[in-house]
Structures are given as structure tokens and as C-alpha cells.
Design an enzyme around this catalytic site. Structure first.
Site, PDB file in Angstrom:
ATOM      1  N   GLY A 125       1.858  -0.133   6.464  1.00  0.00           N
ATOM      2  CA  GLY A 125       1.190  -0.078   6.502  1.00  0.00           C
ATOM      3  C   GLY A 125      -0.019   0.384   5.198  1.00  0.00           C
ATOM      4  N   ASP A 126       0.355   0.695   4.247  1.00  0.00           N
ATOM      5  CA  ASP A 126       0.057   2.133   3.324  1.00  0.00           C
ATOM      6  C   ASP A 126      -0.102   1.821   1.335  1.00  0.00           C
ATOM      7  OD1 ASP A 126       2.520   2.615   2.645  1.00  0.00           O
ATOM      8  OD2 ASP A 126       1.821   4.484   3.049  1.00  0.00           O
ATOM      9  N   ARG A 133      10.265   1.017   3.215  1.00  0.00           N
ATOM     10  CA  ARG A 133       8.781   0.967   4.366  1.00  0.00           C
ATOM     11  C   ARG A 133       9.365  -0.067   5.228  1.00  0.00           C
ATOM     12  NH1 ARG A 133       6.784  -0.179  -0.096  1.00  0.00           N
ATOM     13  NH2 ARG A 133       5.950  -2.208  -0.809  1.00  0.00           N
ATOM     14  N   HIS A 173     -19.473   6.149  31.805  1.00  0.00           N
ATOM     15  CA  HIS A 173     -19.298   5.091  32.003  1.00  0.00           C
ATOM     16  C   HIS A 173     -19.176   3.961  31.545  1.00  0.00           C
ATOM     17  CE1 HIS A 173     -19.787   7.896  35.847  1.00  0.00           C
ATOM     18  NE2 HIS A 173     -19.346   8.390  35.525  1.00  0.00           N
ATOM     19  N   GLY A 203       5.234  -4.277  -2.829  1.00  0.00           N
ATOM     20  CA  GLY A 203       6.623  -3.132  -4.251  1.00  0.00           C
ATOM     21  C   GLY A 203       6.853  -3.884  -5.161  1.00  0.00           C
ATOM     22  N   GLY A 206      16.403   6.768  -4.587  1.00  0.00           N
ATOM     23  CA  GLY A 206      16.242   6.314  -3.296  1.00  0.00           C
ATOM     24  C   GLY A 206      16.954   5.555  -2.405  1.00  0.00           C
ATOM     25  N   THR A 247       6.214   7.341  -0.656  1.00  0.00           N
ATOM     26  CA  THR A 247       6.851   6.742  -1.581  1.00  0.00           C
ATOM     27  C   THR A 247       6.261   6.106  -3.346  1.00  0.00           C
ATOM     28  OG1 THR A 247       8.653   6.683   0.117  1.00  0.00           O
ATOM     29  CG2 THR A 247       9.582   6.165  -1.746  1.00  0.00           C
ATOM     30  N   SER A 248       5.627   4.922  -2.734  1.00  0.00           N
ATOM     31  CA  SER A 248       5.064   4.290  -3.700  1.00  0.00           C
ATOM     32  C   SER A 248       4.611   5.195  -4.906  1.00  0.00           C
ATOM     33  CB  SER A 248       4.062   3.109  -3.325  1.00  0.00           C
ATOM     34  OG  SER A 248       3.150   4.080  -2.561  1.00  0.00           O
ATOM     35  N   GLY A 296      -1.157  -0.816   0.128  1.00  0.00           N
ATOM     36  CA  GLY A 296      -2.782  -0.756  -0.437  1.00  0.00           C
ATOM     37  C   GLY A 296      -3.815   0.000  -0.485  1.00  0.00           C
TER      38      GLY A 296
END
Length: 542
Positions: A383-384, A512, A217, A527, A463, A422-423, A386
Site C-alpha cells: 500500500g505504500d 511487496r 461514552h 512498479g 533483490g 524498496t521502490s 503511491g
């Protein structure tokens, strides 16, 4: 202002119920006095099950309505008991002549209202009740005693199966009480829940704190401590449960790892793995695992662990089928041994031979900048970035050693295998082409020029990115142009840096950053920034 998707806090529950009933055609709503029930009542003269409680714990109790579980459930307002008239209405509807069992969480409001309802129907319906009291954090010799938490749905399931097989009311109630006596739970939160009508959580935690022994609760726990690793956390949670049940080597249990509302499935699976390891060390086997979000405290970010001592009858009833939509769709009937689930690691070491200074400078720069790169990509992309850079480069010990070709090959392999998205592919291609060029050419500048040119062509082919699309190409392409024009490496590094800086004022159409559009304007593409660091690191090799 509330963070919930709603029309109004005042209509949050009724609006949600409307959608719930629409999504589950087997379940219907009785507005007077207000309860959910199976649309088609079983004609057999079997014991019926009614439960309920405050809303905010979904899928308990509404999602546990189904053949083989609850016949009806009474929802109260958020964290508020249903009233006695709701329970009376549900009890009268559910009764098929064999009696009705009330399954009640041990909260004062719930206990009182269910008790009053039983008094109101006692002249014409036989009833019994099971009080679920499994929370070891609230165990005391004074007050109402242990709260009812995660074990509630296990009692509902096991009693529902006993009723479905034709057991009488006293037998079903006795089985329920046996489950309660052999069930204990504890909950931990990393962030408290927020009521729909409020803008702040029910209690405040610092970023490095956790609340141990919280209630469903929104109640604060019995102890506030610094967060610890999952293994230590699970050990702290399992210890009091095992002690409370006096579990010993060789016993079997049902184990429920439950999300309290905002815990991710990755976290729940991780916790379950630690529970398996912890119980293995104690010689206690998990006969039935159950991992998921079943008993919530609105949007509380946390997890609960429930253990139930198992025997053959309890397991048979646990395994019996049910149509309840909130129950696990295909619950497992065993637990597999823990296995090594690490990814196979590539041969990507760079620690043999002479020190490679320029690549050491580059990798060191990236290693020191993971947090900054993550923050940039949170503003400019998904956000991915790093995380991917860390996965690819953090394991390298500095200084790097080996020839240019060897170290570049190791870095390429690490990007392609360890990194994601992708990086990982794009940077893997860049370093692979550089490695191949250095293997064929002893001249540093020639090798950089040839490898960079080939890498640019392949990356653009992969790409389709062009200069101005706010990708690594914005730094790589001007570096290639400068190399092909015969400019010194210091100028090449500057051209790459200028190219990276140019991404600050562009809107992405590739990669991205294209997902966030104008929101990425004013932010350098991470990048492109990392590519510029690579070419700036070559300066002392000219």
C-alpha cells in the site's frame, strides 16, 4: 457482526479481565462483588483510593491501579456505571484505617452509585470523594454539568501521590478538587465508536466531517463540521480550554494529549506539537507533557486535549513514582522547544536549461496517477507505492529542464533521498544508471540501452527478482531485451507495457506483492507499470 476480537459480546468484559489480570500479577480480581485491586495491600495506615466506571475506557481505570495511584477499581459493563455493591466491596478491601477517597467521573450513574456506597459504609469507614468534571463541551447551567473525561487519570495520579506521602483524607480530597477546578478538556472524533454488540457506530459521520466536543461514552458532540487541518483543529480545541481556565501569559500547565481509542501515535505527536505551538503564541508554558492513549471510548478515532494549571506542589505529586501499568512508563519532566524536524532536502532540481520533453512526459504521467498507483498497491502489495512515487516526483515543476543526464540524476537523487522502502532504492538505481550512461554517450538509443542493461543487472543483484516474480523486472527485462535486439523505441515501450500487463496473471514471490500471495492475482504490479511508462515516454526521441 462485531468488528471486535471476542468470543461473545456478553463475555467481552469478563474475558478481557481474565487476560488483564494474567498479564499484571500485581493486580487481582474479586469476583464477589466484582472489583480489581492491588494483590498486596499496603500495610501503612494511609488514605486509600478507589475509582471506577464503565468499561471501554481502558487503560483507565484498571491500568491506573498501582502503588502511588489507585488501590482498587470497579469496572462496569461497557459505558455503564459499576453498581454500589461493587464499590462497597472495593472500599472495604482498600481501607487501611485512614479513610478511602472515591474519585468519580461526573456521570449520573457513577455519581449515584458511589454516593450510595459511601452511605452503606459510613458507620465504619471514613470516606470522601472528588467529582471530576473537566469537559468544556458539556458545560451548562442546567443538567448534570461538565462530564468527567481526560482529567480523571491526572486526579488519580496526583491524589495517589498525596496519599502515598501520608496526607490525610481531607487534604488528599482537597488537592483532588483543586486539580479538578484547574483542569479542562475537550475531545474531537473523526469516527464514532462501535459497541461490541453492534455493527454500526454510535453516530454517523461523512468522510469529510468531524464531531467536535464528543463524550467518552460515544456521545455525539456539540458541533459537526467539515474537517480542518491539525493547526486549525488544535486552535479550536485549545481556545475554549484556555478561556474556561482563564489562563494568562506566563502560566504553566500540565498538558495531556490523549487518543480516544483508534488514533495513531503519529497523530497524537502531531497534535501535541500543534498544542505546543499554540500555547507558545499565548505565552503559556507546558511544564509536563503527556502524550498517549489513556482514556478511551472503545475504538473511537479521535483525540482529547486536557490542560491543568500547574503549581509546584501539583508538579511534585505528578512526578512521584507509581507502579500503575497504564500510566506513562517514563513521563517527561519538561517540554523541549519546537525544532525543525523536516528532512534535509537534496539538490534534485530540474528547472534549468532546455525543456526535457520525454522525462517531462514520464514525470507528469506519474504525478497524475498517484491515486491510481496507491489503489493498485493496496490490492497488490503493502500500500505504500503511491506514497513513495509522490514523495519522489511530486515536487518537480513541469516542464523539466536540463540535459538527459542532469534530469535523470535529479530524479535518481530524489528517489534515493525522498522516497522510502524498496521502490525508492530500486528506482533510484534505475535512474542513476541511466544518468551515468547519458553522461558518457551522446546517442540517445545507445545511452538508453547501456543504462537500462546496467540497471537491470544491479536491480536483480540487489533483490534477486526474475521475470515472472511480479516486480518491475517484468517490464524492465523485456525492454532491455528489445533494446539489445536493436528494436525501435516504440517497440521497446510496447514490450515494457506487455511485460507490465503480464504481471496481472502471476503470483509474486519477490517484492511487496509476495506478502499478499494469491490476493494480488488479477492486479497489475504498479512498479512494472511505472517502468513501462518510462519507456513509452521515449518514443518521440527515436
Amino acid at each position: 457482526m462485531s468488528d471486535y476480537i471476542l468470543n461473545s459480546p456478553n463475555t467481552f468484559i469478563t474475558d478481557s479481565l481474565r487476560g488483564f489480570v494474567a498479564a499484571h500479577p500485581d493486580i487481582a480480581w474479586q469476583s464477589d462483588p466484582g472489583f480489581l485491586h492491588l494483590r498486596e495491600r499496603n500495610g501503612d495506615s494511609t488514605v486509600a483510593l478507589v475509582s471506577g466506571g464503565g468499561s471501554g475506557h481502558e487503560p483507565m481505570h484498571s491500568g491506573m491501579i498501582g502503588a502511588g495511584m489507585l488501590d482498587a477499581a470497579c469496572p462496569g459493563l461497557v459505558f455503564t456505571s459499576p453498581n454500589a455493591l461493587q464499590i462497597v466491596g472495593a472500599t472495604r478491601w482498600a481501607d487501611r484505617g485512614a479513610g478511602v477517597l472515591h474519585i468519580v467521573k461526573n456521570y449520573t450513574g457513577d455519581v449515584m452509585n458511589f454516593r450510595i456506597a459511601r452511605h452503606l459504609v459510613r458507620d465504619d469507614i471514613e470516606t470522601d470523594h472528588v467529582i471530576v468534571s473537566d469537559d468544556v463541551a458539556s458545560d451548562s447551567d442546567t443538567g448534570p454539568g461538565r462530564r468527567g473525561t481526560g482529567a480523571t487519570i491526572l486526579v488519580e495520579k496526583i491524589c495517589g501521590a498525596a496519599a502515598a506521602r501520608g496526607d490525610g483524607l481531607a487534604t488528599v480530597a482537597g488537592i483532588g478538587r483543586r486539580v479538578v477546578d484547574n483542569a479542562r478538556s475537550i475531545s474531537v472524533a473523526y469516527h464514532a465508536c462501535t459497541m461490541p454488540s453492534e455493527s454500526s457506530p454510535t453516530f454517523e459521520l461523512d468522510a469529510d466531517e468531524m464531531e467536535f466536543g464528543v463524550g467518552i461514552h460515544g456521545e455525539a458532540g456539540r458541533e459537526r463540521t467539515t474537517r480542518v487541518g491539525a493547526r486549525e483543529l488544535v486552535n479550536r480545541m485549545v481556545d475554549p480550554i484556555v478561556d474556561a481556565l482563564s489562563l494568562t501569559h506566563g502560566e504553566e500547565v500540565i498538558c495531556l494529549v490523549n487518543g480516544l481509542g483508534a488514533a495513531h501515535p503519529l497523530e497524537l505527536d502531531l497534535v501535541f506539537g500543534e498544542v505546543v505551538a499554540d500555547l507558545d503564541r499565548r505565552g503559556i508554558a507546558i511544564a509536563r507533557p503527556m502524550v498517549g492513549t489513556f482514556v478511551t471510548a472503545l475504538d473511537m478515532r479521535g483525540v482529547s486535549i486536557t490542560l491543568v494549571r500547574a503549581d509546584d506542589e501539583i508538579l511534585t505529586l505528578f512526578d512521584a513514582p507509581t507502579t500503575a501499568p497504564g500510566w506513562a512508563a517514563s513521563p517527561s519532566r519538561s517540554t523541549a522547544p519546537l525544532s525543525d524536524t523536516t528532512f534535509a532536502q537534496p539538490s534534485d532540481s530540474a528547472d534549468d536549461g532546455p525543456e526535457n520533453e520525454w522525462l517531462t512526459r514520464f514525470v507528469g504521467h506519474v504525478q497524475d496517477s498517484i491515486a491510481d498507483l496507491t489503489e493498485l498497491d493496496q490490492r497488490a502489495g503493502d500500500g505504500d507505492f503511491g506514497t513513495n512515487m509522490e514523495a519522489a516526483l511530486s515536487h518537480f515543476s513541469l516542464p523539466l529542464r536540463g540535459s538527459d543526464s542532469e534530469v535523470l540524476s535529479a530524479i535518481s537523487t530524489s528517489y534515493l533521498v525522498r522516497s522510502g522502502g524498496t521502490s525508492g532504492v530500486i528506482f533510484g538505481v534505475l535512474f542513476r544508471e541511466l544518468s551515468l550512461a547519458f553522461a558518457d554517450n551522446d546517442d540517445f538509443e545507445s545511452a538508453i540501452r547501456e543504462g537500462s542493461s546496467r540497471a537491470l543487472a544491479e536491480i536483480q543483484d540487489l533483490g534477486g527478482a526474475q521475470v515472472g516474480d511480479k516486480t518491475m523486472v517484468d517490464a524492465l527485462s523485456p525492454a532491455v531485451d528489445a533494446l539489445e535486439d536493436g528494436e525501435p523505441l516504440s517497440a521497446v515501450g510496447q514490450k515494457a507495457a506487455d511485460g507490465a500487463e503480464s504481471t496481472r496473471d502471476t503470483t509474486a514471490t519477490k517484492g511487496r506483492a509476495s506478502y499478499v500471495g494469491e490476493n494480488a492475482r488479477g492486479v497489475v504490479d504498479p512498479g512494472a507499470l511505472v517502468v513501462s511508462w518510462l519507456y513509452q515516454a521515449t518514443t518521440d526521441n527515436s
